[in-house]
Write a protein that holds these residues in place. Structure first.
Motif, PDB file in Angstrom:
ATOM      1  N   LEU A  58    -103.183 -10.074  -4.285  1.00 52.89           N
ATOM      2  CA  LEU A  58    -102.639 -10.514  -5.568  1.00 52.89           C
ATOM      3  C   LEU A  58    -101.455 -11.459  -5.359  1.00 52.89           C
ATOM      4  N   ILE A  59    -100.577 -11.103  -4.435  1.00 48.31           N
ATOM      5  CA  ILE A  59     -99.417 -11.963  -4.158  1.00 48.31           C
ATOM      6  C   ILE A  59     -99.868 -13.305  -3.599  1.00 48.31           C
ATOM      7  N   GLU A  60    -100.865 -13.284  -2.754  1.00 51.37           N
ATOM      8  CA  GLU A  60    -101.397 -14.546  -2.229  1.00 51.37           C
ATOM      9  C   GLU A  60    -102.031 -15.367  -3.353  1.00 51.37           C
ATOM     10  N   GLY A  61    -102.680 -14.682  -4.294  1.00 54.73           N
ATOM     11  CA  GLY A  61    -103.272 -15.374  -5.430  1.00 54.73           C
ATOM     12  C   GLY A  61    -102.231 -16.037  -6.315  1.00 54.73           C
ATOM     13  N   ILE A  62    -101.062 -15.431  -6.424  1.00 54.76           N
ATOM     14  CA  ILE A  62     -99.963 -16.055  -7.170  1.00 54.76           C
ATOM     15  C   ILE A  62     -99.454 -17.279  -6.424  1.00 54.76           C
ATOM     16  N   LYS A  63     -99.306 -17.146  -5.137  1.00 54.48           N
ATOM     17  CA  LYS A  63     -98.756 -18.246  -4.341  1.00 54.48           C
ATOM     18  C   LYS A  63     -99.670 -19.465  -4.317  1.00 54.48           C
ATOM     19  N   ASP A  64    -101.004 -19.234  -4.306  1.00 57.46           N
ATOM     20  CA  ASP A  64    -101.910 -20.394  -4.230  1.00 57.46           C
ATOM     21  C   ASP A  64    -102.380 -20.870  -5.607  1.00 57.46           C
ATOM     22  N   GLY A  65    -101.889 -20.219  -6.668  1.00 61.59           N
ATOM     23  CA  GLY A  65    -102.211 -20.685  -8.013  1.00 61.59           C
ATOM     24  C   GLY A  65    -103.460 -20.094  -8.630  1.00 61.59           C
ATOM     25  N   LYS A 118    -110.827  -8.433  -4.654  1.00 62.59           N
ATOM     26  CA  LYS A 118    -112.104  -9.078  -4.960  1.00 62.59           C
ATOM     27  C   LYS A 118    -112.020  -9.869  -6.263  1.00 62.59           C
ATOM     28  N   SER A 119    -111.269  -9.357  -7.235  1.00 56.70           N
ATOM     29  CA  SER A 119    -111.092 -10.096  -8.492  1.00 56.70           C
ATOM     30  C   SER A 119    -110.425 -11.441  -8.236  1.00 56.70           C
ATOM     31  N   VAL A 120    -109.425 -11.440  -7.366  1.00 58.93           N
ATOM     32  CA  VAL A 120    -108.750 -12.692  -7.012  1.00 58.93           C
ATOM     33  C   VAL A 120    -109.750 -13.670  -6.410  1.00 58.93           C
ATOM     34  N   ALA A 121    -110.583 -13.170  -5.497  1.00 57.62           N
ATOM     35  CA  ALA A 121    -111.568 -14.033  -4.834  1.00 57.62           C
ATOM     36  C   ALA A 121    -112.585 -14.584  -5.830  1.00 57.62           C
ATOM     37  N   LEU A 122    -113.034 -13.763  -6.759  1.00 55.55           N
ATOM     38  CA  LEU A 122    -114.009 -14.209  -7.760  1.00 55.55           C
ATOM     39  C   LEU A 122    -113.427 -15.299  -8.656  1.00 55.55           C
ATOM     40  N   ILE A 123    -112.191 -15.115  -9.080  1.00 57.44           N
ATOM     41  CA  ILE A 123    -111.563 -16.110  -9.958  1.00 57.44           C
ATOM     42  C   ILE A 123    -111.239 -17.379  -9.188  1.00 57.44           C
ATOM     43  N   ARG A 124    -110.885 -17.236  -7.945  1.00 56.65           N
ATOM     44  CA  ARG A 124    -110.625 -18.422  -7.114  1.00 56.65           C
ATOM     45  C   ARG A 124    -111.881 -19.283  -7.019  1.00 56.65           C
ATOM     46  N   GLU A 125    -113.023 -18.656  -6.821  1.00 64.88           N
ATOM     47  CA  GLU A 125    -114.280 -19.400  -6.745  1.00 64.88           C
ATOM     48  C   GLU A 125    -114.629 -20.031  -8.085  1.00 64.88           C
ATOM     49  N   ALA A 126    -114.354 -19.317  -9.182  1.00 64.02           N
ATOM     50  CA  ALA A 126    -114.641 -19.859 -10.514  1.00 64.02           C
ATOM     51  C   ALA A 126    -113.803 -21.102 -10.785  1.00 64.02           C
ATOM     52  N   LYS A 127    -112.573 -21.078 -10.333  1.00 65.05           N
ATOM     53  CA  LYS A 127    -111.711 -22.244 -10.545  1.00 65.05           C
ATOM     54  C   LYS A 127    -112.181 -23.435  -9.704  1.00 65.05           C
ATOM     55  N   LYS A 128    -112.744 -23.161  -8.548  1.00 65.52           N
ATOM     56  CA  LYS A 128    -113.305 -24.251  -7.741  1.00 65.52           C
ATOM     57  C   LYS A 128    -114.477 -24.910  -8.465  1.00 65.52           C
ATOM     58  N   LYS A 129    -115.158 -24.128  -9.312  1.00 66.29           N
ATOM     59  CA  LYS A 129    -116.260 -24.662 -10.121  1.00 66.29           C
ATOM     60  C   LYS A 129    -115.757 -25.359 -11.380  1.00 66.29           C
ATOM     61  N   VAL A 164     -97.764 -13.894 -14.499  1.00 69.30           N
ATOM     62  CA  VAL A 164     -97.446 -12.484 -14.298  1.00 69.30           C
ATOM     63  C   VAL A 164     -96.863 -11.957 -15.600  1.00 69.30           C
ATOM     64  N   THR A 165     -97.290 -10.782 -16.013  1.00 71.99           N
ATOM     65  CA  THR A 165     -96.825 -10.185 -17.259  1.00 71.99           C
ATOM     66  C   THR A 165     -96.136  -8.852 -17.002  1.00 71.99           C
ATOM     67  N   SER A 166     -95.202  -8.502 -17.863  1.00 70.98           N
ATOM     68  CA  SER A 166     -94.618  -7.166 -17.794  1.00 70.98           C
ATOM     69  C   SER A 166     -95.617  -6.123 -18.281  1.00 70.98           C
ATOM     70  N   ASP A 167     -96.614  -6.558 -19.075  1.00 71.53           N
ATOM     71  CA  ASP A 167     -97.559  -5.658 -19.748  1.00 71.53           C
ATOM     72  C   ASP A 167     -96.799  -4.535 -20.445  1.00 71.53           C
ATOM     73  N   HIS A 168     -95.761  -4.930 -21.146  1.00 72.91           N
ATOM     74  CA  HIS A 168     -94.812  -4.036 -21.807  1.00 72.91           C
ATOM     75  C   HIS A 168     -95.512  -3.212 -22.884  1.00 72.91           C
ATOM     76  N   ASN A 169     -95.536  -1.883 -22.713  1.00 71.56           N
ATOM     77  CA  ASN A 169     -96.256  -1.012 -23.637  1.00 71.56           C
ATOM     78  C   ASN A 169     -95.450   0.260 -23.890  1.00 71.56           C
ATOM     79  N   PRO A 170     -94.562   0.246 -24.888  1.00 73.59           N
ATOM     80  CA  PRO A 170     -93.735   1.421 -25.174  1.00 73.59           C
ATOM     81  C   PRO A 170     -94.576   2.604 -25.668  1.00 73.59           C
ATOM     82  N   LEU A 171     -94.293   3.779 -25.091  1.00 77.76           N
ATOM     83  CA  LEU A 171     -94.970   5.015 -25.497  1.00 77.76           C
ATOM     84  C   LEU A 171     -93.938   6.121 -25.643  1.00 77.76           C
ATOM     85  N   SER A 231    -104.029 -13.109 -15.370  1.00 78.11           N
ATOM     86  CA  SER A 231    -102.671 -12.618 -15.149  1.00 78.11           C
ATOM     87  C   SER A 231    -102.730 -11.343 -14.325  1.00 78.11           C
ATOM     88  N   VAL A 232    -101.565 -10.928 -13.849  1.00 82.17           N
ATOM     89  CA  VAL A 232    -101.419  -9.643 -13.161  1.00 82.17           C
ATOM     90  C   VAL A 232    -100.160  -8.989 -13.709  1.00 82.17           C
TER      91      VAL A 232
END
Length: 418
Positions: free
Chosen positions: A291-298, A238-249, A303-310, A256-257
């Motif tokens: 999410l993968i489809e969202g990457i493919k269509d822009g 749903k997040s992908v769909a919401l952002i896709r619509e926002a970009k159309k606007k 994409v981030t590693s979201d690298h967080n050492p603990l 990122s993911v």
């Protein structure tokens, strides 16, 4: 820096030599010749590797290095060493340090620690003072000192008026506001995705609704303010769909993911392994596919590693009490290569640069050299021996990956893996 790179396959759609295997002569840090079987009369250092491929240097929009305050988890010096060995020539460092990076002097300190390294460190300042979500931090002063964005790492802004003010204020100096997509009232004490798996395991669930409500709210605020917004690490369809619509606007929004949210579903948590405890949590295969489809269509910009050492004390505890986060720089390329083509992987690893103020550097004659060197075909099983980070909390431990990094050449420096 004067070097001759031998027989390198160039993966760079912005280069006239894209997909060609060429020799590359670099003199004083600038590409002077590209061609077949170039001579080396001046006896410059030659660089050659098996199945050598090169691309523009890679970028990661979300890494944590701990320093100052959490040097036991990671230091800036070792974090940049890890980034270079993993193929990244630029990384955006989050503000989740101690103290929180929320002032001009904090940004100056971080920049000074990374000044002479081959990897360009891009400091992200906190959006609010001490990342407490109550008052805006010194945003303009941090921008003046070199902050590329403003983000309370993994902390959502509960007050919509505060987010509105942040978007309005930063629009005066083209500042980039980042908003973590989670409504804490909805997520509650959830520690994994709310789904049949969480029910069967007896773990409290964090529903997709908690993310989607926050994304929808922030997009409404963005439309109202005409600001500049980045939504880091989305995880639901749903997040992908919401952002896709926002970009159309034509709203000025990017997102990122995290790589692990493309690779693993919540079903992997059946043995309560805390290495898989991340935020946002691992979702369902349906979400992964979207999410993968969202990457493919822009729709998804990077994409981030979201690298967080603990350290181990934060992970080797009961699942409910374990900290969220995984390291990911070392495994980023190999994981992406198992999901996407080489061309798409390189695109993913380079396209986020302009959003964070980094100019792309095509591999063309006359340009400064800023490249990543790699072999896309090497297959291996990721293990602790592949970890350079001080912390070992790797979600990709024991996973079969594809593609090995040889190193980087950036800022007139050569960083090659031994």
């Amino acid at each position: 820096m004067n070097i001759l790179i031998k027989s390198a396959t160039i993966i760079d759609p912005k280069s006239e030599f894209h997909n060609l295997t060429q020799d590359i002569l670099i003199e004083k840090g600038v590409i002077s010749q590209i061609g077949n079987h170039l001579k080396n009369p001046k006896k410059y250092q030659e660089i050659s590797f098996e199945n050598l491929h090169i691309s523009q240097g890679w970028f990661d929009s979300s890494v944590c290095f701990g320093e100052p305050g959490f040097e036991d988890r990671e230091t800036i010096k070792n974090g940049l060493k890890t980034a270079a060995a993993s193929g990244f020539t630029a990384v955006a460092m989050n503000a989740n340090t101690h103290p929180i990076i929320d002032s001009n002097s904090d940004i100056t300190f971080v920049n000074s620690k990374a000044e002479h390294h081959a990897v360009k460190l891009l400091p992200v300042g906190a959006l609010t003072k001490d990342s407490n979500g109550e008052d805006l931090a010194e945003l303009y002063d941090m921008k003046s000192a070199g902050a590329v964005a403003f983000y309370d790492y993994k902390k959502s802004i509960a007050n919509p008026n505060l987010m509105k003010l942040a978007l309005q204020y930063t629009s005066n100096f083209n500042g980039l506001v980042c908003s973590f997509p989670q409504d804490n009232k909805i997520s509650g004490l959830g520690v994994m995705n709310e789904n049949i798996t969480s029910t069967s395991l007896g773990l409290k669930g964090n529903p997709t609704l908690s993310e989607e409500l926050q994304v929808a709210r922030d997009l409404f605020l963005l439309e109202y303010t005409n600001g500049k917004l980045h939504i880091p690490t989305i995880s639901t369809a749903k997040s992908v769909a919401l952002i896709r619509e926002a970009k159309k606007k034509k709203l000025d929004v990017s997102c990122s993911v995290a790589i692990h949210n493309l690779f693993f579903s919540d079903e992997i948590l059946t043995d309560f392994n805390t290495l898989y405890k991340v935020l946002p949590p691992l979702r369902t295969q349906h979400d992964i596919d979207a999410l993968i489809e969202g990457i493919k269509d822009g729709t998804i910009d990077m994409v981030t590693s979201d690298h967080n050492p603990l350290d181990i004390e934060h992970k080797k505890v009961e699942f409910d009490h374990a900290a969220y986060g995984t390291i990911g720089l070392e495994s980023a390329f190999g994981a992406l290569q198992t999901l996407f083509t080489l061309k798409k992987t390189v695109d993913i690893l380079t396209k986020g640069k302009p959003r964070f103020g980094v100019e792309p550097t095509p591999i063309n004659i006359g340009n400064i050299l800023n490249i990543t060197l790699f072999n896309p075909d090497t297959k291996y099983t990721f293990s602790t021996k592949d970890i350079i980070s001080k912390s070992k909390n790797a979600i990709f431990d024991n996973q079969d990956l594809k593609g090995k990094v040889y190193g980087i050449i950036s800022k007139n420096q050569i960083c090659l893996n031994s």
